[in-house]
Design a protein around this motif. Structure first.
Motif, short mmCIF file in Angstrom:
data_model
loop_
_atom_site.label_atom_id
_atom_site.label_comp_id
_atom_site.label_asym_id
_atom_site.label_seq_id
_atom_site.Cartn_x
_atom_site.Cartn_y
_atom_site.Cartn_z
N SER A 5 0.86 -1.18 0.00
CA SER A 5 0.00 0.00 0.00
C SER A 5 0.89 1.23 0.00
N GLY A 6 0.29 2.38 -0.29
CA GLY A 6 1.02 3.63 -0.19
C GLY A 6 1.43 4.24 -1.51
N GLY A 7 1.18 3.56 -2.61
CA GLY A 7 1.52 4.14 -3.90
C GLY A 7 0.59 5.29 -4.24
N GLY A 8 0.91 5.99 -5.33
CA GLY A 8 0.08 7.10 -5.75
C GLY A 8 0.80 7.97 -6.74
N SER A 9 0.24 9.14 -6.96
CA SER A 9 0.81 10.11 -7.90
C SER A 9 1.37 11.29 -7.13
N VAL A 10 2.54 11.72 -7.52
CA VAL A 10 3.21 12.81 -6.82
C VAL A 10 4.05 13.59 -7.83
N GLN A 11 4.29 14.84 -7.54
CA GLN A 11 5.15 15.64 -8.40
C GLN A 11 6.62 15.37 -8.06
N ALA A 12 7.46 15.64 -9.02
CA ALA A 12 8.89 15.47 -8.81
C ALA A 12 9.35 16.26 -7.59
N GLY A 13 10.19 15.62 -6.80
CA GLY A 13 10.65 16.22 -5.56
C GLY A 13 9.83 15.83 -4.36
N GLY A 14 8.71 15.21 -4.60
CA GLY A 14 7.83 14.80 -3.51
C GLY A 14 8.25 13.49 -2.87
#
Length: 123
Positions: A5-14
């Motif tokens: 669990s814990g995946g997702g979408s994030v911006q670079a640097g996040g």
């Protein structure tokens, strides 16, 4: 069984933190780790933990990712900081029945795999 669990979408640097809970398997001293596979690429080892909590990382994630485990909770973690678009992939938790050094754990055979959790990093 392993459940990520814990995946997702994030911006670079996040940052993201992946978790993997094991059932009917005890992490103990066995090789356990995180792997990833991007579209069109082979699966690669990202980070592993060996006996004695020694760790090894892929060169591409050193200094940015940290693997850890909580034996009492039978849970494996991957803290991912300073994420880059090239980190985009399906991430898998894996557990072995083998015991060895952290370098050994990078290349040994893993018998148990989770279903994967998607990590997408946008620029």
């Amino acid at each position: 069984q392993l459940m990520e669990s814990g995946g997702g979408s994030v911006q670079a640097g996040g940052s993201l933190r992946l978790s993997c809970v094991a059932s009917r398997y005890t992490f103990s001293n066995y090789c356990v780790g995180w792997f990833r596979q991007a579209p069109g690429k082979e699966r690669e080892a990202v980070a592993v933990i060996a006996r004695g909590a020694f760790t090894s990382y892929a060169d591409s994630v050193k200094g940015r990712f940290t693997i850890g485990k909580d034996n009492a909770k039978n849970t494996l973690y991957l803290q991912m900081n300073s994420l880059k678009p090239e980190d985009t992939a399906m991430y898998y938790c894996a557990a072995s029945t083998m015991i060895g050094s952290s370098l050994y754990c990078l290349s040994t055979i893993y018998a148990y795999w989770g279903q994967g959790t998607q990590v997408t990093v946008s620029s």
